[in-house]
Design an enzyme around this catalytic site. Structure first.
Site, PDB file in Angstrom:
ATOM      1  N   ARG A  31       0.846  -1.204   0.000  1.00  0.00           N
ATOM      2  CA  ARG A  31       0.000   0.000   0.000  1.00  0.00           C
ATOM      3  C   ARG A  31       0.873   1.243   0.000  1.00  0.00           C
ATOM      4  O   ARG A  31       2.039   1.216   0.360  1.00  0.00           O
ATOM      5  CB  ARG A  31      -0.915   0.032   1.216  1.00  0.00           C
ATOM      6  CG  ARG A  31      -0.206   0.065   2.573  1.00  0.00           C
ATOM      7  CD  ARG A  31      -0.166   1.423   3.219  1.00  0.00           C
ATOM      8  NE  ARG A  31       0.573   1.414   4.472  1.00  0.00           N
ATOM      9  CZ  ARG A  31       1.837   1.758   4.579  1.00  0.00           C
ATOM     10  NH1 ARG A  31       2.536   2.122   3.511  1.00  0.00           N
ATOM     11  NH2 ARG A  31       2.445   1.751   5.746  1.00  0.00           N
ATOM     12  N   HIS A  38       1.930   8.020  11.145  1.00  0.00           N
ATOM     13  CA  HIS A  38       2.195   8.003  12.588  1.00  0.00           C
ATOM     14  C   HIS A  38       0.998   8.528  13.374  1.00  0.00           C
ATOM     15  O   HIS A  38       1.155   9.249  14.347  1.00  0.00           O
ATOM     16  CB  HIS A  38       3.477   8.782  12.915  1.00  0.00           C
ATOM     17  CG  HIS A  38       4.707   8.031  12.506  1.00  0.00           C
ATOM     18  ND1 HIS A  38       5.212   6.988  13.242  1.00  0.00           N
ATOM     19  CD2 HIS A  38       5.490   8.133  11.406  1.00  0.00           C
ATOM     20  CE1 HIS A  38       6.286   6.502  12.633  1.00  0.00           C
ATOM     21  NE2 HIS A  38       6.473   7.166  11.508  1.00  0.00           N
ATOM     22  N   ASP A  40      -2.051   6.164  13.136  1.00  0.00           N
ATOM     23  CA  ASP A  40      -2.955   5.006  13.284  1.00  0.00           C
ATOM     24  C   ASP A  40      -2.816   4.355  14.650  1.00  0.00           C
ATOM     25  O   ASP A  40      -3.805   3.956  15.260  1.00  0.00           O
ATOM     26  CB  ASP A  40      -2.790   3.976  12.134  1.00  0.00           C
ATOM     27  CG  ASP A  40      -1.412   3.347  12.031  1.00  0.00           C
ATOM     28  OD1 ASP A  40      -0.446   3.875  12.638  1.00  0.00           O
ATOM     29  OD2 ASP A  40      -1.293   2.316  11.335  1.00  0.00           O
ATOM     30  N   GLY A 129       8.569   1.286   3.193  1.00  0.00           N
ATOM     31  CA  GLY A 129       7.376   1.986   3.682  1.00  0.00           C
ATOM     32  C   GLY A 129       6.145   1.681   2.845  1.00  0.00           C
ATOM     33  O   GLY A 129       5.172   2.433   2.859  1.00  0.00           O
ATOM     34  N   SER A 131       4.699  -1.401   3.044  1.00  0.00           N
ATOM     35  CA  SER A 131       3.984  -2.435   3.771  1.00  0.00           C
ATOM     36  C   SER A 131       4.185  -3.850   3.219  1.00  0.00           C
ATOM     37  O   SER A 131       3.259  -4.659   3.206  1.00  0.00           O
ATOM     38  CB  SER A 131       2.501  -2.072   3.789  1.00  0.00           C
ATOM     39  OG  SER A 131       1.842  -2.874   4.682  1.00  0.00           O
ATOM     40  N   SER A 132       5.404  -4.148   2.817  1.00  0.00           N
ATOM     41  CA  SER A 132       5.672  -5.509   2.341  1.00  0.00           C
ATOM     42  C   SER A 132       5.517  -6.518   3.491  1.00  0.00           C
ATOM     43  O   SER A 132       5.077  -7.642   3.283  1.00  0.00           O
ATOM     44  CB  SER A 132       7.076  -5.608   1.743  1.00  0.00           C
ATOM     45  OG  SER A 132       8.039  -5.305   2.716  1.00  0.00           O
ATOM     46  N   ASP A 176      -2.121  -1.017   7.812  1.00  0.00           N
ATOM     47  CA  ASP A 176      -1.598  -1.835   6.714  1.00  0.00           C
ATOM     48  C   ASP A 176      -2.433  -3.088   6.480  1.00  0.00           C
ATOM     49  O   ASP A 176      -2.763  -3.437   5.345  1.00  0.00           O
ATOM     50  CB  ASP A 176      -0.142  -2.223   6.998  1.00  0.00           C
ATOM     51  CG  ASP A 176       0.737  -0.992   7.153  1.00  0.00           C
ATOM     52  OD1 ASP A 176       0.255   0.114   6.847  1.00  0.00           O
ATOM     53  OD2 ASP A 176       1.891  -1.145   7.582  1.00  0.00           O
ATOM     54  N   LYS A 220      12.719  -2.277   9.635  1.00  0.00           N
ATOM     55  CA  LYS A 220      11.927  -2.324  10.860  1.00  0.00           C
ATOM     56  C   LYS A 220      12.512  -3.303  11.872  1.00  0.00           C
ATOM     57  O   LYS A 220      12.071  -3.388  12.990  1.00  0.00           O
ATOM     58  CB  LYS A 220      10.511  -2.752  10.536  1.00  0.00           C
ATOM     59  CG  LYS A 220       9.608  -1.607  10.165  1.00  0.00           C
ATOM     60  CD  LYS A 220       9.428  -0.669  11.316  1.00  0.00           C
ATOM     61  CE  LYS A 220       8.110   0.052  11.248  1.00  0.00           C
ATOM     62  NZ  LYS A 220       7.175  -0.587  10.387  1.00  0.00           N
ATOM     63  N   TYR A 228      10.592   3.704  15.878  1.00  0.00           N
ATOM     64  CA  TYR A 228       9.137   3.589  15.720  1.00  0.00           C
ATOM     65  C   TYR A 228       8.479   3.387  17.088  1.00  0.00           C
ATOM     66  O   TYR A 228       7.534   4.089  17.456  1.00  0.00           O
ATOM     67  CB  TYR A 228       8.818   2.419  14.781  1.00  0.00           C
ATOM     68  CG  TYR A 228       7.354   2.288  14.450  1.00  0.00           C
ATOM     69  CD1 TYR A 228       6.822   2.902  13.313  1.00  0.00           C
ATOM     70  CD2 TYR A 228       6.491   1.576  15.273  1.00  0.00           C
ATOM     71  CE1 TYR A 228       5.474   2.797  13.008  1.00  0.00           C
ATOM     72  CE2 TYR A 228       5.147   1.467  14.976  1.00  0.00           C
ATOM     73  CZ  TYR A 228       4.645   2.072  13.841  1.00  0.00           C
ATOM     74  OH  TYR A 228       3.308   1.966  13.551  1.00  0.00           O
TER      75      TYR A 228
HETATM   76  P1  NG1 Z   1       5.419   0.876   7.282  1.00  0.00           P
HETATM   77  O1  NG1 Z   1       5.920   2.168   6.811  1.00  0.00           O
HETATM   78  O2  NG1 Z   1       4.844   0.065   6.178  1.00  0.00           O
HETATM   79  O3  NG1 Z   1       6.432   0.122   8.062  1.00  0.00           O
HETATM   80  C1  NG1 Z   1       4.291   1.491   9.676  1.00  0.00           C
HETATM   81  C2  NG1 Z   1       3.172   0.810  10.451  1.00  0.00           C
HETATM   82  C3  NG1 Z   1       1.816   1.477  10.203  1.00  0.00           C
HETATM   83  C4  NG1 Z   1       1.895   2.982  10.420  1.00  0.00           C
HETATM   84  C5  NG1 Z   1       3.069   3.556   9.610  1.00  0.00           C
HETATM   85  C6  NG1 Z   1       3.286   5.044   9.853  1.00  0.00           C
HETATM   86  C7  NG1 Z   1       3.482  -1.599  10.822  1.00  0.00           C
HETATM   87  C8  NG1 Z   1       3.243  -2.951  10.296  1.00  0.00           C
HETATM   88  N1  NG1 Z   1       3.063  -0.592  10.062  1.00  0.00           N
HETATM   89  O4  NG1 Z   1       4.158   1.190   8.312  1.00  0.00           O
HETATM   90  O5  NG1 Z   1       0.846   0.902  11.049  1.00  0.00           O
HETATM   91  O6  NG1 Z   1       2.017   3.302  11.782  1.00  0.00           O
HETATM   92  O7  NG1 Z   1       4.298   2.884   9.912  1.00  0.00           O
HETATM   93  O8  NG1 Z   1       2.123   5.736   9.524  1.00  0.00           O
HETATM   94  O9  NG1 Z   1       4.033  -1.440  11.888  1.00  0.00           O
END
Ligand code: NG1
Length: 404
Positions: A31, A38, A40, A129, A131-132, A176, A220, A228
């Site tokens: 997505r 930051h 949700d 970023g 969402s893989s 996500d 991550k 995070y």
């Molecule tokens: P990404 O960027 O895909 O790692 C993460 C969080 C989301 C949201 C965004 C920031 C996970 C799986 N996903 O997404 O829920 O907080 O950062 O908006 O932790």
């Protein structure tokens, strides 16, 4: 799915397992979040859309509880584990943990489960970023459910998998998993939480969203995760201090409830009395971003491209200055696109690397794509093709399962 990908999946499957008889194909999209980052995990609404890029799982069910997964990418070798309510994780950062996260959560909810043999392929850039990781969790979960003939309502599954993904160590929000499961083709969706709901809005026909990878991986599993998780704590602390200072702590314990109390600008000025420094900046981002999401949704409904674009750029500035999750490469991408005539641009997802999303008119798309290719990518080295780093997003449908 492009047939070369399916061929790769079939080839990898045949290399590791038995015949493909009775195989199914699961597809779970990545997505791009158009606005609302930051927020949700603070229970505030977001506005993402699913992409044309997917995690695909080709699987055959087994008669025991074993799950075996192997990727078409040789960097992700075979993993094998048994489904159950308490699955020992692999070491931190191991790709098999995403399948384990889904398997453990479903075993806790559904009891004894059959496993499967699976080959996995993804064309979602990793740690970008997009969402893989959640797409992999969702795809694995759908394979488990389908292999066991269990039907589960999408939003219930999305909520379950949001919790499930905490297994890998990130205390993420629910954006996500929700968009991956319930996106509608041609639309972006406003997602509200507690309870989870999606409201789809068609993307106007002459709007284009360009996704550009900064070539900086937002891992991550490493320091990215610590930052995070630290941000989630900072947001909670800021909320507690503000509600205490406003003498609302006895009845307000969430950002949505607080935002129902006072308009965003008043909240920020009241917060200036209760907070300072880092916590004030974090609070200001959360409250202003939540407000931008609602104004952006209005702009989308009104086909107001300029208004939507302006809010995207303001969102980037807030993520950069108040939330401190940008980096020089993301800022550079934003600047290049704006100079080339984009309506707006922002980092998308968790930041600290990853991608920028840019709003352009259809007419302007080529000019912006060319400017990015020339001014950003031409002087840098990267693996793979330019089309994998830089592409026009197609608002796509949510995850699906089909017989091969
Ligand atoms: P990404 O960027 O895909 O790692 C993460 C969080 C989301 C949201 C965004 C920031 C996970 C799986 N996903 O997404 O829920 O907080 O950062 O908006 O932790």
């Amino acid at each position: 799915m492009e047939s070369p990908h399916l061929e790769q999946l079939e080839h990898t499957f045949a290399q590791h397992y038995r015949t493909l008889r009775g195989a199914y194909l699961v597809r779970a999209p990545g997505r791009v979040n158009l606005i609302g980052d930051h927020v949700d995990y603070s229970g505030l609404s977001v506005l993402p859309m699913a992409l044309q890029r997917h995690v695909a799982i080709l699987y055959c069910e087994r008669h025991d509880s074993t799950v075996r997964v192997v990727s078409t990418d040789p960097n992700y070798t075979l993993r094998s584990f048994d489904l159950g309510p308490s699955i020992e994780p692999y070491p931190e950062g191991d790709w098999g943990n995403y399948a384990k996260a889904a398997g453990q959560a479903l075993a806790q909810r559904c009891g004894e489960l059959r496993g499967f043999d699976a080959a996995v392929h993804s064309d979602i850039p990793v740690a970008a970023g997009l969402s893989s990781s959640s797409a992999l969790v969702v795809a694995a979960a759908l394979a488990v459910l389908h292999a066991n003939d269990i039907e589960m309502e999408k939003l219930l599954l999305a909520e379950l998998l949001t919790e499930a993904e905490h297994y890998v160590g990130t205390r993420g929000g629910g954006m996500d998993q929700a968009i991956c499961l319930a996106a509608r083709r041609g639309s972006a969706s406003r997602i509200d939480f507690n309870p989870l709901r999606l409201t789809a809005h068609p993307i106007p026909p002459d709007w284009g969203f360009i996704v550009a990878f900064s070539l900086v991986r937002a891992e991550k599993s490493a320091t990215g995760r610590e930052t995070y998780n630290l941000r989630t704590r900072e947001c909670r602390d800021a909320l507690q201090r503000v509600t205490a200072a406003l003498q609302l702590a006895d009845r307000i314990d969430s950002y949505p409830a607080l935002m129902a109390e006072l308009p965003p600008a008043d909240l920020v000025s009241r917060a200036e009395e209760a907070l300072e420094g880092t916590l004030l900046r974090r609070f200001r981002h959360v409250v202003s971003e939540a407000d931008r999401v609602h104004r952006a949704e209005r702009a989308l409904i009104d086909y107001d491209l300029k208004g939507f674009g302006r809010l995207m750029t303001e969102s980037h500035e807030s993520l950069r200055d108040d939330f401190a999750v940008s980096c020089p490469e993301l800022d550079e991408l934003v600047e290049i696109t704006l100079r080339a005539g984009a309506a707006g641009a922002r980092l998308t997802g968790a930041g600290l690397g990853g991608c920028v999303v840019t709003l352009v008119t259809e007419r302007r798309a080529n000019k912006v794509l060319k400017a990015l290719a020339k001014r950003f990518y031409a002087s840098r080295e990267f693996e793979g093709r330019l089309e994998d780093q830089l592409f026009l997003a197609e608002p796509s449908a949510g995850a699906s399962v089909a017989a091969l």
